[in-house]
Each structure stands twice: as C-alpha cells, then as structure tokens.
Design an enzyme around this catalytic site. Structure first.
Site, mmCIF file in Angstrom:
data_model
loop_
_atom_site.group_PDB
_atom_site.id
_atom_site.type_symbol
_atom_site.label_atom_id
_atom_site.label_comp_id
_atom_site.label_asym_id
_atom_site.label_seq_id
_atom_site.Cartn_x
_atom_site.Cartn_y
_atom_site.Cartn_z
ATOM 1 N N ARG A 1 22.990 44.029 38.941
ATOM 2 C CA ARG A 1 22.294 43.611 40.349
ATOM 3 C C ARG A 1 22.873 42.088 40.706
ATOM 4 N NH1 ARG A 1 16.912 45.184 41.354
ATOM 5 N NH2 ARG A 1 16.294 43.148 41.309
ATOM 6 N N ASP B 1 23.487 38.687 42.526
ATOM 7 C CA ASP B 1 22.833 38.030 43.586
ATOM 8 C C ASP B 1 23.445 37.887 44.603
ATOM 9 O OD1 ASP B 1 20.642 37.609 41.893
ATOM 10 O OD2 ASP B 1 21.175 35.567 41.277
ATOM 11 N N ARG C 1 24.019 31.023 36.402
ATOM 12 C CA ARG C 1 24.075 29.922 37.235
ATOM 13 C C ARG C 1 23.393 28.831 36.739
ATOM 14 N NH1 ARG C 1 22.700 32.728 42.641
ATOM 15 N NH2 ARG C 1 22.459 30.692 43.484
#
Lengths: 253, 253
Positions: free
Chosen positions: B55, B57, B206
């Site tokens: 999934r 972002d 990230r």
C-alpha cells in the site's frame, strides 16, 4: 559591492510546461509570464516590464528561454539567480543571469530560435517519462522523413503550417535547419527533430512535426510536403503534434 | 482460443505516484486502487476483489507493484495487458500479466519487497526531473551513511522509524540489505538508497532515508542510528524524506 545604477538584465530560464497555460498572460490562468511577474514584483517591490524571446504554447517545455528587463539592481548580481529561484515555483528555474548591452531586448534582438521535438517510437514509454516526449507506436521511416524535411528548409510562406488563431501579418519565415536523429535523453533512446529558424508561426513547429510523422508512417509521400507548403492551406498538412514533446532549446541574439 | 475457466491472475504494475493520494482507497480521493477498480469493473462488468503487495503512500512511485485476483478471463490472456492499459489512466501501466498458481496472493504471499530512494545531491536538479528524485543541496558523506545503515540490517523493532497513524500490531521487521550507490537514472547521476526487507511499517523507508540523511550531512554520528533504533521513539529519528524520491521496485513472492 551593491550596484544601484540601472542595468539591462538577461535571464535564461528553464521550465516544465506541463502545468502552465503557456507563456503569455491570460486572465485567471497559470502562465509562465504571470509567475515571473509575481516573483519580480516581490523582488523589486514594483511591477517589472520584461520581454521574452518566445511565447511558448500551453504544455511546451523550455530549456533555453530568454527574458530581459531594465532594473535598478539592489542585490549582488551573483545572488539574483538564487533569490529569484526562491521566489519562483519549482517548475520555473532561472539558470543564468547576465548583464546585457543597453540595446539588448530578449524579444526584438532574437535572431534565431532552436526547438527540439522528442518522440518515443515504440510501445511502452516508461510511465514516469510520459510527459517529456510524444509516444508514437507505429514504426517510423526516418529516411522518408528526412527527405520531406528538406522541402521546408529556407524562406517560405508557412501558412499551411500555421494554426487558426494566429496573429495577422506575414506568414513568411526562414527555417535554417531540420535535423532528425536518435538521441539519448532521460536515459532512453528517443527520436529528436531539431528545427532552427528565424521565427515560428502559431503552432508551426508542432504542425511540421505532425506532417513529418505522416511521412514517417507512410501516409504521406515525402513529395507531398512540397505540395502542402505550396497550397497555403492548413487543412492540407498533418495533425498538430501534442505539446508535451516540444522544447524551446536555445535563442540566439 | 478463448478461455473461460477461473484463473488466478498476477499483474505487475508501474505508476507515477505524483497525482495519486496513494494506493489504498480513500473516499473522494484519486488513488491507485480506485483507478484499478474502475478499469477492472469496465473490463469484467462486475466488481473485482484484488490484493496488492504494497500500500504505497501518496506520491510514491512504483516500478514493480504486484496485484492478484481470480477471474473468469473472457479475453485472450495476451490481450489483457493491452485492453487494461486502454482502460487505465496514463499514469498507471500494466507491464506484465501472468497466470499464477491457485494459492498465489499478491499481498499474503509476499516474502520481500525492494524499495529504492533516489536523491539528487547538488544545487540544480533538471527542472523536468524534479518530481522523480529528492534534491539535497548539502554535500553528503556516503561512508558515514553506509556505516549508519549497517545498524538497521537484521530483525529489529522499528518503532522509531514508524510514523504516527500506523496500524496496531508488531513493529518488528527484518531488513535484508541496504545499499547506497551512485546510479545513472534518467540520464543523470543520482544517489540510490536500496532497501530490501520482509515488510515495512508506515513511512518506514522514508524515515530511514531521512535519518541516514542526517548522518550524511553530519548532524548525526553514524552510531546514533543504533541508539535511535533502541529507544523506540519516533521523535529521535530524522525527518521523513519526501515521497517523490521513493520507488517500489520489486516484490518477491
């Protein structure tokens, strides 16, 4: 040293045309001119009248657009690029600032402009590069396209390649060169159509590219381009190539 | 030959994350899932329940996302990719269609995922590539970043690298490798941080990249990453790197 006398500034710009309604100001639209005006107003605290070498259309990119204006420069010239880039949106970048001669005018001193049109010839353009070139799936015959391009070199009335909505005036322009070659850009192989001339009519480059494509796919014989030029009728040329493949590369003054 | 029995299909996708609010469906938002659902509905004339390996972002790109679903395939399998690409928006592309074993599930069969984070380390990223990598202007010390990365390899509780808003559950994940190297992408030299693991928490990649950047610029000592991991406190890690540099590269099943 802070210089306060009036200088004639020449700025070289790059921009990603994707999210702009072109260069020229249009009420309520996001244009390159309106973004430049806003940034220059913030920097100089008053409106700055500037000239631009080319009024690129909606979606057209630039790697070598040139603008010029007179100003009382109150910051160090070396800092101007940095300061302006901080005031501009990220899709417009000032890449060079120069002090030009007093008579220099980005628009009226322009002697020739070089455009490049990038074509991805094949089935699967990488998705992240899709806005940077036009994808043409049919195989293209470069030799035929090169032969057709030769008819366009020189001084001609380009009415057949000028879109409706153009300004009044002479449709005569001189094309210095058209070069078709495979290039490596963005890490992939593309077909580049490089066109250099003393000036271009409304959508002229894209109409030329669209017509050469008709030759490349075999729908037009190369000789037909000579006829298209002669009849001075836009309906006889090929369709207009989309703006995403077009780049203003360089302006010579 | 037209096949009508139920098959388990595995599709490999690429997408440009720029204009999506991520993969997962969200009311009123343009997401990759919602665009896929629309295209599959058009093709199969009824809603198709599909599973996705990751999934991603908002803003994250994918070169190797995988989805799977069971379907009665009424068109030739070879045509499926072509037909789906015509139904999908241009920023999502199906690059491969395969028939998978009956037990294959893109989400639950995923064994490892490889992400890559691209950094342009320097002053002037080409304007047309600005959405494809993160621009870091300060010089980066790769050797220090590599030393710091070593602390993250292996099975750890990654709470410190998990953003608020994550789902409940174990924060233990295994990272198989982190490789930092200069790569040529899009025709320019970029720093790639490749991270492979058995799964990743919300914004974990990230947050790891942001923390390694703190090491690269000298704000964190490499050893500090070991401490950050140990304290299990998100506030101790570096800031979250922007989504534009992140790519889901490959999923192994």
């Amino acid at each position: 040293m802070i210089r306060c006398h009036v200088v004639n500034l020449k700025l070289t710009l790059q921009y990603d045309g994707t999210d702009f309604s072109g260069f020229a100001a249009q009420p309520g639209k996001r244009t390159i001119r309106s973004e430049l005006e806003k940034a220059l107003l913030k920097l100089f605290k008053k409106p700055v009248k500037f000239f631009a070498a080319s009024r690129t259309d909606a979606g057209v990119h630039a790697l070598g657009q040139v603008i010029s204006f007179n100003s009382k420069l109150k910051i160090q010239k070396a800092k101007l690029r940095y300061v302006l880039n901080n005031l501009l949106p990220e899709d417009i970048r000032v890449v060079k600032t120069e002090e030009a001669g007093g008579k220099f005018n980005a628009r009226f001193s322009a002697k020739s402009k070089k455009y490049e049109y990038l074509i991805f010839n094949g089935g699967d353009i990488p998705v992240l590069l899709r806005k940077l070139a036009w994808q043409v799936k049919l195989p293209l015959k470069l030799s035929a396209m090169r032969r057709a391009a030769k008819y366009l070199i020189g001084k001609h009335d380009f009415t057949s390649f000028c879109a409706a909505g153009a300004r009044e005036g002479s449709k005569v322009r001189t094309i210095y060169r058209i070069v078709l070659r495979k290039v490596k850009r963005y890490g992939i192989t593309l077909l580049a159509i490089e066109i250099e001339g003393n000036g271009f009519l409304y959508r002229m480059v894209r109409n030329i590219v669209g017509t050469l494509l008709e030759v490349g796919t075999g729908r037009f014989e190369p000789d037909r381009v000579k006829e298209v030029l002669k009849v001075k009728d836009r309906r006889k040329a090929g369709r207009c190539a989309p703006s995403r493949g077009l780049y203003l590369m360089k302006v010579d003054h």
